[in-house]
Design an enzyme around this catalytic site. Sequence first.
Site, PDB file in Angstrom:
ATOM      1  N   GLY A 272       0.833  -1.198   0.000  1.00  0.00           N
ATOM      2  CA  GLY A 272       0.000   0.000   0.000  1.00  0.00           C
ATOM      3  C   GLY A 272       0.868   1.249   0.000  1.00  0.00           C
ATOM      4  O   GLY A 272       2.090   1.176   0.001  1.00  0.00           O
ATOM      5  N   VAL A 273       0.198   2.379   0.010  1.00  0.00           N
ATOM      6  CA  VAL A 273       0.899   3.658  -0.037  1.00  0.00           C
ATOM      7  C   VAL A 273       0.974   4.217   1.376  1.00  0.00           C
ATOM      8  O   VAL A 273       0.076   4.020   2.173  1.00  0.00           O
ATOM      9  CB  VAL A 273       0.123   4.642  -0.946  1.00  0.00           C
ATOM     10  CG1 VAL A 273       0.807   5.998  -0.949  1.00  0.00           C
ATOM     11  CG2 VAL A 273       0.025   4.089  -2.349  1.00  0.00           C
ATOM     12  N   GLY A 274       2.060   4.894   1.697  1.00  0.00           N
ATOM     13  CA  GLY A 274       2.109   5.599   2.973  1.00  0.00           C
ATOM     14  C   GLY A 274       3.397   5.343   3.710  1.00  0.00           C
ATOM     15  O   GLY A 274       4.349   4.765   3.173  1.00  0.00           O
ATOM     16  N   SER A 275       3.396   5.777   4.966  1.00  0.00           N
ATOM     17  CA  SER A 275       4.641   5.808   5.721  1.00  0.00           C
ATOM     18  C   SER A 275       5.140   4.407   6.066  1.00  0.00           C
ATOM     19  O   SER A 275       6.333   4.142   6.009  1.00  0.00           O
ATOM     20  CB  SER A 275       4.442   6.633   6.989  1.00  0.00           C
ATOM     21  OG  SER A 275       3.314   6.178   7.686  1.00  0.00           O
ATOM     22  N   VAL A 276       4.220   3.496   6.425  1.00  0.00           N
ATOM     23  CA  VAL A 276       4.677   2.151   6.774  1.00  0.00           C
ATOM     24  C   VAL A 276       5.236   1.453   5.545  1.00  0.00           C
ATOM     25  O   VAL A 276       6.314   0.851   5.587  1.00  0.00           O
ATOM     26  CB  VAL A 276       3.535   1.307   7.376  1.00  0.00           C
ATOM     27  CG1 VAL A 276       4.002  -0.124   7.602  1.00  0.00           C
ATOM     28  CG2 VAL A 276       3.057   1.916   8.681  1.00  0.00           C
ATOM     29  N   GLU A 297       0.168  -1.913  -6.955  1.00  0.00           N
ATOM     30  CA  GLU A 297      -0.774  -0.973  -7.537  1.00  0.00           C
ATOM     31  C   GLU A 297      -0.028   0.340  -7.764  1.00  0.00           C
ATOM     32  O   GLU A 297      -0.171   0.977  -8.779  1.00  0.00           O
ATOM     33  CB  GLU A 297      -1.886  -0.797  -6.499  1.00  0.00           C
ATOM     34  CG  GLU A 297      -3.134  -0.151  -6.944  1.00  0.00           C
ATOM     35  CD  GLU A 297      -4.124  -0.162  -5.789  1.00  0.00           C
ATOM     36  OE1 GLU A 297      -4.823  -1.180  -5.627  1.00  0.00           O
ATOM     37  OE2 GLU A 297      -4.191   0.828  -5.041  1.00  0.00           O
ATOM     38  N   ASN A 387     -10.521   7.642   3.080  1.00  0.00           N
ATOM     39  CA  ASN A 387     -10.201   7.669   1.648  1.00  0.00           C
ATOM     40  C   ASN A 387     -11.063   6.647   0.901  1.00  0.00           C
ATOM     41  O   ASN A 387     -11.963   7.004   0.165  1.00  0.00           O
ATOM     42  CB  ASN A 387      -8.722   7.382   1.409  1.00  0.00           C
ATOM     43  CG  ASN A 387      -7.827   8.425   2.067  1.00  0.00           C
ATOM     44  OD1 ASN A 387      -8.205   9.599   2.145  1.00  0.00           O
ATOM     45  ND2 ASN A 387      -6.687   8.013   2.552  1.00  0.00           N
ATOM     46  N   GLY A 391      -7.413  -0.728  -3.693  1.00  0.00           N
ATOM     47  CA  GLY A 391      -7.224  -2.073  -4.231  1.00  0.00           C
ATOM     48  C   GLY A 391      -6.997  -3.121  -3.156  1.00  0.00           C
ATOM     49  O   GLY A 391      -6.767  -4.284  -3.476  1.00  0.00           O
TER      50      GLY A 391
END
Lengths: 510, 510
Positions: A272-276, A297, A387, A391
């Site tokens: 996924g997208v983001g800091s982690v 994705e 949000n 996916g």
Amino acid sequence: MSSNLKEQAVSKIRFKDFQDKIVSADEAASWIEDGMTLGMSGFTLFGEPKVFPGALAKRANEHKIKVNVYTGASMGPDADGVLAENKAINLRLPYQGNPSLRKEINSGEAKYIDQHLSHTAEQIRQGVLGEIDFAIIEAAAITEDGQIIPTGSVGNSPIFVEKAKNVIIELNVSAPAAYEGIHDVYIPKDQGENLRDAIPVYDISQRIGSIGIKVDPAKVRGIVLSDRPDIPSPLFEPNEETQKIADNLLAFLEKEVEEGRLTEKLAPLQSGVGSVANAVLSGMAKSKFKDITVASEVLQDGIFDLIDAGVVKFAAATAFSLSAKRVATLAEDLERYKGKVIFRPQEITNHPEVIRRVGVISFNTALEADIYGNINSTHVNGTHMMNGIGGSGDFARNARITIFVTTSTAKGGDISAIVPFVTHVDHANHDVDVIVTEQGYADLRGKAPREIAQIIIDNCVHPKFKEQARDYIKRANEKGGQTPHILSEAFSWHEHYAKHGTMLLSEKKK
Amino acid sequence: MSSNLKEQAVSKIRFKDFQDKIVSADEAASWIEDGMTLGMSGFTLFGEPKVFPGALAKRANEHKIKVNVYTGASMGPDADGVLAENKAINLRLPYQGNPSLRKEINSGEAKYIDQHLSHTAEQIRQGVLGEIDFAIIEAAAITEDGQIIPTGSVGNSPIFVEKAKNVIIELNVSAPAAYEGIHDVYIPKDQGENLRDAIPVYDISQRIGSIGIKVDPAKVRGIVLSDRPDIPSPLFEPNEETQKIADNLLAFLEKEVEEGRLTEKLAPLQSGVGSVANAVLSGMAKSKFKDITVASEVLQDGIFDLIDAGVVKFAAATAFSLSAKRVATLAEDLERYKGKVIFRPQEITNHPEVIRRVGVISFNTALEADIYGNINSTHVNGTHMMNGIGGSGDFARNARITIFVTTSTAKGGDISAIVPFVTHVDHANHDVDVIVTEQGYADLRGKAPREIAQIIIDNCVHPKFKEQARDYIKRANEKGGQTPHILSEAFSWHEHYAKHGTMLLSEKKK
């Protein structure tokens, strides 16, 4: 329109018939009527039209027009933002992440369908989302044979172009020329009388489609020009907590290798997208994993470093999400990593067929999890949209290993991200293999619900919430059941927080 | 063992090397040790071993042995029942439906992993469900080259046979000889270094595999003999309510044809098991639909009538679930419908790749639904397991149209099957296209949550619960959000029922 802009554009419109189609954004916007459905390119702020939406927003404001906006995924302030602020959106799907639009959605002003990202194209194909009046697609170039070369995302653009009655191309002269050749556009057949083929992705690095989106020239109403650069996303530098989560996730993967269930090449990776996600990618650069394939994705900053480090050998996705630093060097990066990075339509990157076949390892961020492994990815307090599911559901259901990550607490420790009962379920526990927090990881595979509650509390819940979690399951177990609960207390932590400013039941902060 | 039984058996054991492997059920059971994992054939009571489990239960009771039992799906009283009653089960997966076992599960005595039915084989392949010590497979015959011919289900038997250390065949001499040729056994490769092929089902009626399960002869420890007939399921004759649900579902499908989204051939059809499914099938016999392909998990009684009526031209599934009437004529039916009915492993019938490719129309039964379209398929009051999710999740996520059916009320009208918030989510609303009750149908496609609540209440909720449902969403809407809720009242209908014997908030029955 500056004559210089037009001059640059003409060299990029290599299909001669289109060279007289250049129009102003205002003129293109004037074609849009109230109630129309628009299919726009754009995914995690990359590849979206950057000039047309502003003109449309102005027209919408002046003429009280509302439209349905379908995209790949989230768009930025100059698209979703300006449209929402001008009340131009009636219905939005399948994903968003813009603060102004979020406000419109939660107030009920704009309707929002939060969809699995591989489903939208199929629903359009089936005719259940109505007709697409206009596709508006950002392009880096138009080839000699009239193919649209997308920019930093493919998303749902191919199906929009195929099904739309009219197409507007927003040609971005500032888009790196090296975007050409990075896309791999494959469109499944309609379902119907004829049999459908397999999606021919076996090895993620195989090319299966064309370098651009084929369009019926008769449908192209106009070409709008832009020179706005790609929109950077915030740079997610790891902090202490996200670093610990990344370490725990990597420890889980190392254990899988140790036990012989994976090799050091792992399996195709979706993040996924983001800091982690970014912290995990950074961590991988120093890991013993190598020759990994990314089947994701979205590609974030870290991907280029991982290719350099020999950890990643190939990455497929549908879009970039890059920080300002990487946007600045994008043109040269695209040249350098050509042949190692590919963008496909989101219905292909997220296709259940491909995900099950290649055996993806998927990790995505949870908003909250519960002690039985159910995941809320979308709704704050079960009501307010953050949000969207994106996916994550395409991957979670069909992946080889499905991992969800979250910090164990939020709001300075007043909220436990692991609760007795999530206030909204996006991923039922049938789909969740591993949960990771900064406290540790819980491997739920092969475990029954009562065992799952135990190991999630032991390994993932923050120490300050462990006791009240144990008290809940102890009392729930006395009432029996496969998944013991006390319904009257299922949301008591959330209610306590709403009233008293903390989920700690023994405390009151207000 | 009667010498007559042995004589009949020898003629069915056409692989000469196996003819001296016949042992008593007690001897075979004596090989099973405490803590072992057994993979048994069997799905919706068809194709399960019928003699071995009794012998194992006796041994378990005498020696305080517990085992892990993996199957295709549900087994009958002589398998799950007798094992549960003798406390022989430590862990059970991926599905069950036996009252004695259900009791063990809900008390916490037996552990139960409720799994998507296409996931089990993949998890075994990956090594996360441990090793299979023994596969116990009911067979109709053993071919000259040593293939096991299954009986009325394929289920997970192929993966059990492939991965088990030892195999016990329970040869059922009473199984119709015509079972041979009805199976189509295809096993996907392991994930790993080598690339995997596509699952080569494009047209549901294509044969892709072998007629039996290939087994390494060295692993076959023994052959147990049985002459017990297939186990019939209850006959589900339509009643007024289920007939109305079926009519409403057919009305929805007719509308799809009318609007040009489907033809009269519809699309490959999957239907759950039970009274509504049977009523729908009966209704179809009189419908204008024709040449339908069934791509299901289970075939019920109605399927033969539909083939006769020209409505169904081909049916693929993994198992039968037939009433006593159809069990009685099974041998001749198998002959008559040869070439029109096929059984594949459940990981193929339920494979996301195949479901998405062919565009299945899926309908399954909900235990409860909520006003936003989330579905509880498994847990009474969110705690007590009924049966399990079965294959509904394999189909729901990946189907072309996903339909859930339920009567609008239960317990003589005291329970509303549509509530503000389901007490357990098996299917999040992202996966649910249509909800059907005897009141009508709600088409949720292309609708946002607030609209969904409206049409579910208008079309599907029972009139006596409409007012309190409207009151709930009216007050919830005032608090805003994408999915308005009042968390403190989310389960208030369930709590009112528990206290007062009715979900009608204005009434008290106790």
